[in-house]
Write a protein that holds these residues in place. Structure first.
Motif, PDB file in Angstrom:
ATOM      1  N   UNK A   1       0.742  -1.327   0.139  1.00 29.18           N
ATOM      2  CA  UNK A   1      -0.140  -0.029  -0.097  1.00 29.18           C
ATOM      3  C   UNK A   1       0.977   1.234  -0.047  1.00 29.18           C
ATOM      4  N   UNK A   2       0.377   2.173  -0.320  1.00 27.96           N
ATOM      5  CA  UNK A   2       1.104   3.866  -0.417  1.00 27.96           C
ATOM      6  C   UNK A   2       1.551   3.803   1.061  1.00 27.96           C
ATOM      7  N   UNK A   3       0.826   3.546   2.232  1.00 30.35           N
ATOM      8  CA  UNK A   3       1.126   3.787   3.322  1.00 30.35           C
ATOM      9  C   UNK A   3       2.351   2.852   3.485  1.00 30.35           C
ATOM     10  N   UNK A   4       2.352   1.606   3.439  1.00 30.50           N
ATOM     11  CA  UNK A   4       3.483   0.636   3.549  1.00 30.50           C
ATOM     12  C   UNK A   4       4.796   1.245   2.993  1.00 30.50           C
ATOM     13  N   UNK A   5       4.688   1.637   1.903  1.00 27.00           N
ATOM     14  CA  UNK A   5       5.589   2.217   1.018  1.00 27.00           C
ATOM     15  C   UNK A   5       6.289   3.296   1.754  1.00 27.00           C
TER      16      UNK A   5
ATOM     17  N   UNK B   1      -2.561  13.443  -3.830  1.00 27.11           N
ATOM     18  CA  UNK B   1      -2.735  14.908  -3.648  1.00 27.11           C
ATOM     19  C   UNK B   1      -1.546  15.613  -3.826  1.00 27.11           C
ATOM     20  N   UNK B   2      -0.430  14.821  -3.433  1.00 26.51           N
ATOM     21  CA  UNK B   2       1.008  15.615  -3.440  1.00 26.51           C
ATOM     22  C   UNK B   2       1.611  15.670  -4.941  1.00 26.51           C
ATOM     23  N   UNK B   3       1.293  14.652  -5.961  1.00 29.62           N
ATOM     24  CA  UNK B   3       1.730  14.090  -7.169  1.00 29.62           C
ATOM     25  C   UNK B   3       2.269  15.574  -8.028  1.00 29.62           C
TER      26      UNK B   3
ATOM     27  N   UNK C   1     -11.965  19.451   5.424  1.00 28.02           N
ATOM     28  CA  UNK C   1     -11.701  18.589   6.697  1.00 28.02           C
ATOM     29  C   UNK C   1     -12.934  17.780   6.939  1.00 28.02           C
ATOM     30  N   UNK C   2     -14.158  18.152   6.629  1.00 26.02           N
ATOM     31  CA  UNK C   2     -15.257  17.447   6.726  1.00 26.02           C
ATOM     32  C   UNK C   2     -15.346  16.122   6.071  1.00 26.02           C
ATOM     33  N   UNK C   3     -14.857  15.936   4.758  1.00 28.39           N
ATOM     34  CA  UNK C   3     -14.719  15.124   3.878  1.00 28.39           C
ATOM     35  C   UNK C   3     -13.597  13.887   4.607  1.00 28.39           C
ATOM     36  N   UNK C   4     -12.424  14.594   4.752  1.00 32.59           N
ATOM     37  CA  UNK C   4     -11.180  13.871   5.584  1.00 32.59           C
ATOM     38  C   UNK C   4     -11.698  13.274   6.920  1.00 32.59           C
ATOM     39  N   UNK C   5     -12.171  13.993   7.604  1.00 30.89           N
ATOM     40  CA  UNK C   5     -12.741  13.272   9.057  1.00 30.89           C
ATOM     41  C   UNK C   5     -13.446  12.068   8.875  1.00 30.89           C
TER      42      UNK C   5
ATOM     43  N   UNK D   1      -7.805   5.998   7.363  1.00 28.28           N
ATOM     44  CA  UNK D   1      -7.130   5.521   6.094  1.00 28.28           C
ATOM     45  C   UNK D   1      -5.888   6.444   5.503  1.00 28.28           C
ATOM     46  N   UNK D   2      -5.871   7.358   6.280  1.00 29.96           N
ATOM     47  CA  UNK D   2      -4.630   8.369   6.064  1.00 29.96           C
ATOM     48  C   UNK D   2      -3.874   8.649   7.265  1.00 29.96           C
ATOM     49  N   UNK D   3      -2.587   7.897   7.409  1.00 24.82           N
ATOM     50  CA  UNK D   3      -2.030   7.715   8.678  1.00 24.82           C
ATOM     51  C   UNK D   3      -1.389   9.147   9.124  1.00 24.82           C
ATOM     52  N   UNK D   4      -1.195  10.034   8.111  1.00 22.84           N
ATOM     53  CA  UNK D   4      -0.806  11.416   8.513  1.00 22.84           C
ATOM     54  C   UNK D   4      -1.796  12.197   9.362  1.00 22.84           C
ATOM     55  N   UNK D   5      -3.044  11.756   9.225  1.00 25.15           N
ATOM     56  CA  UNK D   5      -4.189  12.656   9.981  1.00 25.15           C
ATOM     57  C   UNK D   5      -4.549  11.881  10.898  1.00 25.15           C
TER      58      UNK D   5
END
Length: 170
Positions: A43-47, A79-81, A108-112, A117-121
């Motif tokens: 996964x992107x997270x694992x990488x 998002x960072x690409x 913020x509403x959507x990401x919450x 699934x988003x380790x940084x958040x």
């Protein structure tokens, strides 16, 4: 031959809108993160965790160039690409870029809803999450705004209107 890149912050709707647009336009759909995961068996997270961000961004750069070789495709980027290497210039040179612009509060509403699934958040919420998104988005906005088409995606629903808006801008 068409190649359309959807860019924007996480939670902007790149995958949702990209899939709907691709279906309406009769084009293939490629999610860059899924493409990377399927080729690296991680996964992107694992990488990120195993190799670090710099290594991931290089993998992402190579994957972007590979999928940009596909014809008649809609590509949803991470998002960072657009903000690393010359990725934004490359996408503008090889296809049409579409920035899905969404406010900090809506992001913020959507990401919450999906932050686990988003380790940084994962450990952020409320005002802390909004501040993180605002800071990160302000760093990326100059990249995003180089897109050929900028769509207000605040209340966007993946329907035929999106197709008309994007086709009208191409």
């Amino acid at each position: 031959m068409q190649r359309i890149f959807f860019i924007g912050y996480m939670g902007a709707g790149k995958t949702t809108v990209g899939k709907a647009f691709a279906a309406q336009a009769g084009l293939a759909f490629i999610d860059l993160d899924v493409f990377i995961e399927s080729h690296h068996y991680r996964t992107v997270r694992q990488i990120f965790e195993e190799k670090g961000e710099a290594a991931f961004r290089e993998i992402e750069r190579r994957a972007l160039r590979e999928v940009a070789g596909f014809e008649d495709a809609v590509i949803s980027t991470g998002g960072g690409t657009p903000c690393f290497f010359d990725n934004m210039e490359f996408m503008n040179a090889t296809g049409t870029t579409v920035y899905l612009k969404v406010s900090v509060d809506e992001l913020a509403r959507r990401v919450e809803l999906n932050k686990n699934a988003r380790p940084i958040l994962r450990d952020l919420s409320g005002d802390e999450l909004r501040r993180f998104i605002a800071r990160s988005l302000s760093e990326r906005t100059s990249c995003y705004e180089q897109a050929r088409i900028i769509l207000d995606a605040e209340h966007m629903i993946a329907d035929g209107d999106i197709y008309r808006q994007i086709i009208g801008g191409i």
